[in-house]
Design a protein around this motif. Structure first.
Motif, short mmCIF file in Angstrom:
data_model
loop_
_atom_site.label_atom_id
_atom_site.label_comp_id
_atom_site.label_asym_id
_atom_site.label_seq_id
_atom_site.Cartn_x
_atom_site.Cartn_y
_atom_site.Cartn_z
N GLU A 19 2.91 -5.19 5.33
CA GLU A 19 3.12 -5.96 4.10
C GLU A 19 2.16 -7.14 4.03
O GLU A 19 1.62 -7.46 2.97
CB GLU A 19 4.56 -6.43 4.01
CG GLU A 19 5.54 -5.32 3.70
CD GLU A 19 6.99 -5.73 3.82
OE1 GLU A 19 7.27 -6.88 4.21
OE2 GLU A 19 7.85 -4.89 3.51
N PHE A 70 -1.17 -5.76 3.13
CA PHE A 70 -1.15 -5.40 1.71
C PHE A 70 -1.39 -6.64 0.86
O PHE A 70 -2.19 -6.62 -0.09
CB PHE A 70 0.18 -4.75 1.35
CG PHE A 70 0.20 -4.12 -0.01
CD1 PHE A 70 -0.17 -2.81 -0.18
CD2 PHE A 70 0.59 -4.85 -1.12
CE1 PHE A 70 -0.15 -2.21 -1.43
CE2 PHE A 70 0.62 -4.28 -2.38
CZ PHE A 70 0.25 -2.95 -2.54
N LYS A 93 -4.83 -7.57 0.68
CA LYS A 93 -5.61 -6.50 0.04
C LYS A 93 -6.43 -5.70 1.06
O LYS A 93 -7.52 -5.23 0.78
CB LYS A 93 -6.50 -7.06 -1.06
CG LYS A 93 -5.71 -7.71 -2.18
CD LYS A 93 -6.63 -8.34 -3.19
CE LYS A 93 -5.88 -8.93 -4.34
NZ LYS A 93 -5.05 -10.06 -4.08
N ALA A 146 -6.33 -2.47 2.66
CA ALA A 146 -5.67 -1.17 2.53
C ALA A 146 -5.60 -0.40 3.85
O ALA A 146 -4.58 0.21 4.16
CB ALA A 146 -6.38 -0.33 1.48
N ALA A 175 -2.96 -1.86 6.07
CA ALA A 175 -1.65 -1.61 5.45
C ALA A 175 -1.23 -0.16 5.63
O ALA A 175 -0.07 0.12 5.96
CB ALA A 175 -1.70 -1.98 3.97
N ALA A 203 0.22 1.60 -0.36
CA ALA A 203 -1.00 1.28 0.39
C ALA A 203 -2.06 2.37 0.21
O ALA A 203 -3.26 2.07 0.19
CB ALA A 203 -0.67 1.10 1.87
N LEU A 256 -3.92 1.51 -2.92
CA LEU A 256 -4.29 0.11 -3.10
C LEU A 256 -5.76 -0.06 -3.49
O LEU A 256 -6.08 -0.80 -4.42
CB LEU A 256 -3.99 -0.70 -1.84
CG LEU A 256 -4.35 -2.18 -1.86
CD1 LEU A 256 -3.62 -2.90 -3.00
CD2 LEU A 256 -4.04 -2.84 -0.52
#
Length: 92
Positions: A35, A38, A41, A43, A46, A70, A73
């Motif tokens: 999290e 994520f 940003k 990916a 994540a 994810a 993303l």
């Protein structure tokens, strides 16, 4: 294990009890790290974290949803960037 050691070992300390707790804890830890990635940003990190969380705790609906989010993303970030550029072109 000797008699004395088994006498002092608490009943909850068996592998049968601790192993699921350990996996659940690791699944939660992986999900929290995912999290955070994520939100940054990131990916790849994540995806790794949510995949680990799903493997360790397959019953976690949050981990499964997070993995699905994810996986897309990068596509979402690309679309947002394209929309920002288009908006800039239209406004200026």
């Amino acid at each position: 294990m000797g008699r004395v050691q088994s006498f002092f070992r608490p009943p909850w300390a068996s592998k049968r009890v601790l192993k699921p707790i350990f996996y659940e804890f690791c699944g939660h830890l992986g999900r929290f790290q995912a999290e955070d990635a994520f939100d940054r940003k990131d990916a790849v990190t994540a995806i790794d974290g949510f995949a680990l969380a799903v493997l360790l705790d397959p019953s976690s609906e949050d981990a499964e949803i997070g993995l699905k989010r994810a996986l897309v993303l990068d596509q979402v970030l690309t679309l947002i960037n394209s929309a920002d550029q288009l908006l800039d072109c239209l406004l200026y």
